[in-house]
Design a protein around this motif. Structure first.
Motif, PDB file in Angstrom:
ATOM      1  N   TYR A   1       0.908  -1.192   0.063  1.00 24.17           N
ATOM      2  CA  TYR A   1      -0.149  -0.119  -0.057  1.00 24.17           C
ATOM      3  C   TYR A   1       0.903   1.227  -0.056  1.00 24.17           C
ATOM      4  N   ASN A   2       0.426   2.145  -0.824  1.00 20.68           N
ATOM      5  CA  ASN A   2       1.192   3.467  -1.015  1.00 20.68           C
ATOM      6  C   ASN A   2       0.909   4.313   0.090  1.00 20.68           C
ATOM      7  N   PRO A   3       1.726   5.441   0.195  1.00 21.17           N
ATOM      8  CA  PRO A   3       1.886   6.544   1.354  1.00 21.17           C
ATOM      9  C   PRO A   3       0.383   7.311   1.141  1.00 21.17           C
ATOM     10  N   ALA A   4      -0.346   7.371   0.114  1.00 24.03           N
ATOM     11  CA  ALA A   4      -1.613   8.057   0.180  1.00 24.03           C
ATOM     12  C   ALA A   4      -2.917   7.141   0.680  1.00 24.03           C
ATOM     13  N   ASN A   5      -2.433   5.945   0.997  1.00 27.82           N
ATOM     14  CA  ASN A   5      -3.586   4.873   1.185  1.00 27.82           C
ATOM     15  C   ASN A   5      -4.234   5.294   2.609  1.00 27.82           C
ATOM     16  N   ASN A   6      -5.749   4.874   2.303  1.00 28.55           N
ATOM     17  CA  ASN A   6      -6.463   5.065   3.450  1.00 28.55           C
ATOM     18  C   ASN A   6      -7.305   3.691   3.635  1.00 28.55           C
ATOM     19  N   TYR A   7      -7.508   3.330   4.661  1.00 27.13           N
ATOM     20  CA  TYR A   7      -8.516   2.145   4.884  1.00 27.13           C
ATOM     21  C   TYR A   7      -9.727   2.770   5.332  1.00 27.13           C
ATOM     22  N   VAL A   8     -11.046   2.257   4.843  1.00 26.54           N
ATOM     23  CA  VAL A   8     -12.324   2.940   4.865  1.00 26.54           C
ATOM     24  C   VAL A   8     -13.286   1.764   5.400  1.00 26.54           C
ATOM     25  N   LEU A   9     -14.312   1.985   6.450  1.00 28.94           N
ATOM     26  CA  LEU A   9     -15.131   0.971   6.692  1.00 28.94           C
ATOM     27  C   LEU A   9     -16.367   1.382   5.965  1.00 28.94           C
ATOM     28  N   GLU A  10     -17.117   0.476   5.149  1.00 30.74           N
ATOM     29  CA  GLU A  10     -18.327   0.914   4.382  1.00 30.74           C
ATOM     30  C   GLU A  10     -19.349   0.225   4.892  1.00 30.74           C
ATOM     31  N   LEU A  11     -20.708   0.467   5.022  1.00 32.96           N
ATOM     32  CA  LEU A  11     -21.806  -0.188   5.056  1.00 32.96           C
ATOM     33  C   LEU A  11     -22.766  -0.301   3.978  1.00 32.96           C
ATOM     34  N   SER A  12     -23.235  -1.278   3.399  1.00 34.88           N
ATOM     35  CA  SER A  12     -24.000  -1.390   2.356  1.00 34.88           C
ATOM     36  C   SER A  12     -25.615  -0.950   2.520  1.00 34.88           C
ATOM     37  N   ASP A  13     -26.365  -0.747   1.465  1.00 32.22           N
ATOM     38  CA  ASP A  13     -27.832  -0.417   1.612  1.00 32.22           C
ATOM     39  C   ASP A  13     -28.547  -1.656   2.107  1.00 32.22           C
ATOM     40  N   SER A  14     -29.758  -1.377   2.590  1.00 32.38           N
ATOM     41  CA  SER A  14     -30.575  -2.670   3.252  1.00 32.38           C
ATOM     42  C   SER A  14     -30.567  -3.761   2.266  1.00 32.38           C
ATOM     43  N   SER A  15     -30.412  -3.592   1.028  1.00 35.63           N
ATOM     44  CA  SER A  15     -30.649  -4.706   0.046  1.00 35.63           C
ATOM     45  C   SER A  15     -29.140  -5.632  -0.068  1.00 35.63           C
ATOM     46  N   GLY A  16     -27.968  -4.914   0.684  1.00 32.53           N
ATOM     47  CA  GLY A  16     -26.809  -5.765   0.612  1.00 32.53           C
ATOM     48  C   GLY A  16     -25.893  -5.300  -0.648  1.00 32.53           C
ATOM     49  N   SER A  17     -26.217  -4.127  -1.281  1.00 27.37           N
ATOM     50  CA  SER A  17     -25.700  -3.679  -2.414  1.00 27.37           C
ATOM     51  C   SER A  17     -24.553  -2.603  -1.762  1.00 27.37           C
TER      52      SER A  17
END
Length: 809
Positions: free
Chosen positions: A404-420
């Motif tokens: 991973y490069n110096p500009a990398n960020n880890y992000v936690l994402e939530l789907s919509d209620s249908s799982g998309s």
């Protein structure tokens, strides 16, 4: 003094042409033979430069005329040298000399009856940092007389002077080591001076003087083939190039896209503009079989500055995967220097596909008495899984594979209620990190961890209940493949507790706010400092551009080369203190003490424009600190804000040039950021004090920061004060404390001297959180359950009691 800061050097790949003179440890720094076209090492001379004194009709001129036309003595041919030693590079070619402007003869001549002092000056100085010796070599001719002679001067600040005289290596034939006269043949001169070395802008000047007394004198000063040589010892460099660290510390050896790397290094002394190479060791940190990764060019580098070379680099496929590679920075152009390596190993791996996966069930601490068989549970829950409530804090452990490069960020994402994940909701991060959480490579750093909060709404709409929600952790640089975790349920329940942080709290009446300010009691202002600033334009090099145009006169295409000069800027702050005497002192710049920190009148040097905070702190606690912001250049971050309860509107009032292409980055003090120029941010606490920072970044990576304290919320502590000797009078200015329900409110003043003043009711402050000693009265405070019945009485506690438990984030 040099201030530690990070200077970014953009990595460019190119070849280098080296020029040496005489020996492998000598290098040409500048030269001119008055015949050859200009090149990288050419110096420019300004004839009859306006340096005082400057008068007379005998003036400098460049030509190839040697004929006195019977009016004056012929100029000796250039193959007629003193003692028959040496040879001019182009006998009969152009040379620089004095000429009587009133005469038809164009050769080296002068009117001895007209008193004259005339200068020829090097208009472009040279850098001599890193050399142990510097020589000025040239050929000269001139009879003159004791009153009619030439001289050579030098300046360490360029063509503007001041000019200091030099001595040639022998006094003959003029009888004076500083003067040039008494020879009718060309003679070789070498000038050496210890003041020539370690200079950024060394220039030379040639001066002709005749006193106008003797009418028979002839053949004035003429010069040719000027060569300036630097000498160095590669085994004993004047400056060490010290490699410090690399980022990221894991790279893929076959990565061809977005393999962005940063190499950090510093110097022990200044070095001139030049070409450098990044050298990679073998897999055992051994440089006997080293690999050159890339070369880059820089302007002048200063000591004790933390530099970073950044760029996209392809690790050769011949470099095998291993976990102990090292690097160093070598200087290729003279003076050549072998750098000192960074022996902290970094890893080259073979897995070049970046992926992330959630390691285990995310942690959300819920009801320990939960009964999965209870028929009142919401329908659709997975086996043995409770519903997750709105506002719940969720902690996610994850693995990541690849580099991973110096500009990398880890992000936690939530789907919509249908799982998309077509339009995912970011609920955690961004978390900057180059760390690879691969248990096979980094078992102690694996898995990684990121936290987030389940939102109550998305895009202005209440988050729907459902049992088909999913989570994923994604990387941003490079974007990887993220495996999802789920499904799980989100319900519109209230939070009983969650996976918050264990703390100790003092029970008080709900919302509480604290405001602290330093009050100067019996403090004097007996010291001060003033400063001056200077900006120096430094020549970096030449940029050439090839172009072709159609010449209508010749009916043909003509190739041309355009040459532009490139410049960078250095900044200086010269400080003059007053009132210090023998008092111990420390100078602090941007929060970091300078070295040495106790200088009386320091001079500070910077490569970047911006705002630099300078503090003068003494060892006498009764003398106030002197604190001043100094602006260098045109990059100044600034902003203002307005507060409406918990909502704060920010307006940037920064200063920058359009050519800087500056960008904004806001840090709001609560973990959230923004790149908008004028953001609006809402704080979710009932009160709070946050340090908000605006960072302006120019395209050359220089930055300017402005930090201000923002207090927002329904309850804000505030006060003013007046000082009379050792007595201080305080006035409460708090917001939210003066409504009609004052019986339940308290003001606590902590004077930082062991005296605590608690006042209940309509006047004065909050509590001392460090001691939790508020009152011995058994005043009751009620804690309510967040569950089914929000008015269930759990416990009655006395003010001043301490409880331990989990607090929602």
């Amino acid at each position: 003094m040099k201030i530690n800061t990070y200077i970014t050097i953009v990595l460019l790949l190119f070849g280098s042409n080296l020029a040496t003179y005489s020996q492998t440890q000598q290098a040409i720094l500048g030269w001119i033979d008055f015949d050859s076209p200009p090149n990288l090492f050419s110096v420019s001379l300004a004839e009859n430069f306006n340096t005082t004194p400057n008068y007379g009709t005998n003036m400098w001129i460049t030509n190839n005329d040697y004929d006195g036309q019977g009016l004056y003595m012929d100029t000796p041919p250039q193959d007629s040298t003193y003692g028959g030693i040496g040879q001019i590079s182009n006998p009969g070619g152009n040379y620089l000399h004095i000429r009587d402007l009133g005469s038809a003869a164009q050769n080296c001549n002068y009117d001895p009856n007209v008193a004259t002092e005339r200068w020829t000056v090097m208009s472009n100085g040279i850098c001599t940092q890193g050399y142990s010796k510097v020589f000025l070599n040239f050929w000269w001719v001139g009879l003159g007389s004791p009153g009619d002679y030439g001289e050579v001067y030098y300046s360490t600040t360029g063509a503007s002077g001041p000019w200091l005289p030099t001595n040639k290596l022998d006094a003959a034939p003029c009888g004076n080591a500083a003067r040039y006269c008494g020879t009718d043949r060309w003679k070789f001169a070498r000038v050496e001076n210890g003041n020539f070395i370690n200079k950024n802008n060394l220039s030379f000047a040639w001066k002709w003087t005749n006193d106008g007394i003797n009418s028979a004198d002839q053949l004035p000063f003429g010069i040719d083939d000027i060569i300036i040589v630097g000498e160095y010892d590669q085994n004993m460099p004047s400056s060490d190039i010290i490699a410090m660290s690399i980022s990221p510390d894991t790279v893929c050896h076959e990565e061809t896209v977005d393999n962005f790397m940063q190499f950090f290094f510093t110097l022990t002394d200044s070095l001139c503009p030049g070409t450098y190479a990044i050298i990679l060791s073998d897999s055992n940190c051994d440089f006997n079989n080293a690999t050159a990764l890339a070369t880059f060019g820089t302007g002048t580098l200063l000591p004790n500055i933390n530099y970073v070379v950044s760029g996209t680099i392809l690790i050769p496929t011949s470099v095998p995967p291993a976990d102990c590679y090292c690097f160093r920075i070598d200087r290729l152009t003279p003076p050549e220097i072998t750098g000192i390596p960074d022996t902290g190993c970094f890893t080259v791996i073979d897995t070049c596909s970046e992926t992330t996966s959630i390691a285990s069930t995310p942690a959300v601490l819920q009801d320990p008495n939960y009964d999965p068989a209870n028929p009142a549970n919401p329908g659709g829950l997975p086996v043995n899984q409770q519903a997750i409530c709105l506002y719940s804090v969720i902690d996610v452990k994850f693995f990541s594979f690849g580099a991973y490069n110096p500009a990398n960020n880890y992000v936690l994402e939530l789907s919509d209620s249908s799982g998309s994940f077509a339009d995912p909701e970011v609920i955690g991060g961004p978390m900057p990190s180059t760390q690879t959480h691969d248990p096979a490579i980094y078992p102690l750093q694996s898995p990684g961890s990121i936290s987030g909060t389940i939102p109550d709404s998305v895009n202005g709409q209440l988050l729907p209940e459902g049992c088909n929600y999913y989570l994923r952790v994604v990387s941003t640089d490079p974007p990887g493949i993220a495996e999802v975790w789920g499904p799980f349920c989100i319900m519109h329940c209230d939070i009983k507790t969650n996976d918050g942080e264990d703390i100790s709290v003092c029970i008080t009446d709900g919302c509480r706010a604290t405001y602290t300010e330093t009050v100067p009691v019996s403090i004097t202002n007996s010291i001060d400092f003033t400063y001056t600033t200077a900006t120096v334009e430094v020549f970096v090099g030449l940029e050439t551009t090839d172009s072709t145009y159609f010449d209508q006169n010749t009916c043909s295409f003509v190739d041309t080369i355009l040459v532009d000069s490139l410049f960078e800027y250095d900044y200086t702050i010269d400080i003059t203190s007053s009132g210090l005497g023998a008092i111990g002192r420390t100078w602090i710049v941007n929060g970091v003490p300078i070295f040495p920190a106790d200088t009386v009148n320091p001079s500070l040097y910077f490569d970047c424009q911006g705002v630099y905070n300078i503090q003068l702190v003494t060892s006498d606690g009764c003398i106030n600190i002197v604190d001043k912001d100094v602006v260098l250049g045109n990059l100044v971050a600034d902003f203002s804000f307005t507060v409406d309860s918990t909502v704060v509107s920010f307006s940037e009032n920064s200063q920058s040039l359009p050519s800087d292409s500056a960008t904004w980055f806001w840090e709001f003090g609560d973990g959230w950021t923004s790149s908008d120029p004028n953001p609006v941010h809402e704080y979710w606490d009932c009160f709070g004090s946050w340090d908000v920072t605006l960072t302006m970044t120019a395209k050359n990576c220089c930055t300017s920061k402005k930090t201000m304290t923002v207090r927002a919320g329904h309850l804000l502590a505030d006060f003013s004060y007046t000082v009379a000797g050792s007595s201080v009078s305080f006035t409460d200015l708090s917001v939210g404390m003066h409504d009609s329900d004052v019986v339940k409110k308290s003001w606590v003043w902590d004077f930082d001297d062991g005296n605590l003043n608690t006042i209940w009711g309509g006047i004065d402050t909050s509590y001392d959180a460090s001691s939790c000693k508020l009152d011995t009265l058994n005043t009751k405070h009620t804690i309510y359950d967040d569950g089914v019945n929000p008015f269930d009485l759990i416990e009655a506690l006395a003010l001043g009691d301490t409880i331990k438990g989990d607090i929602p984030n």
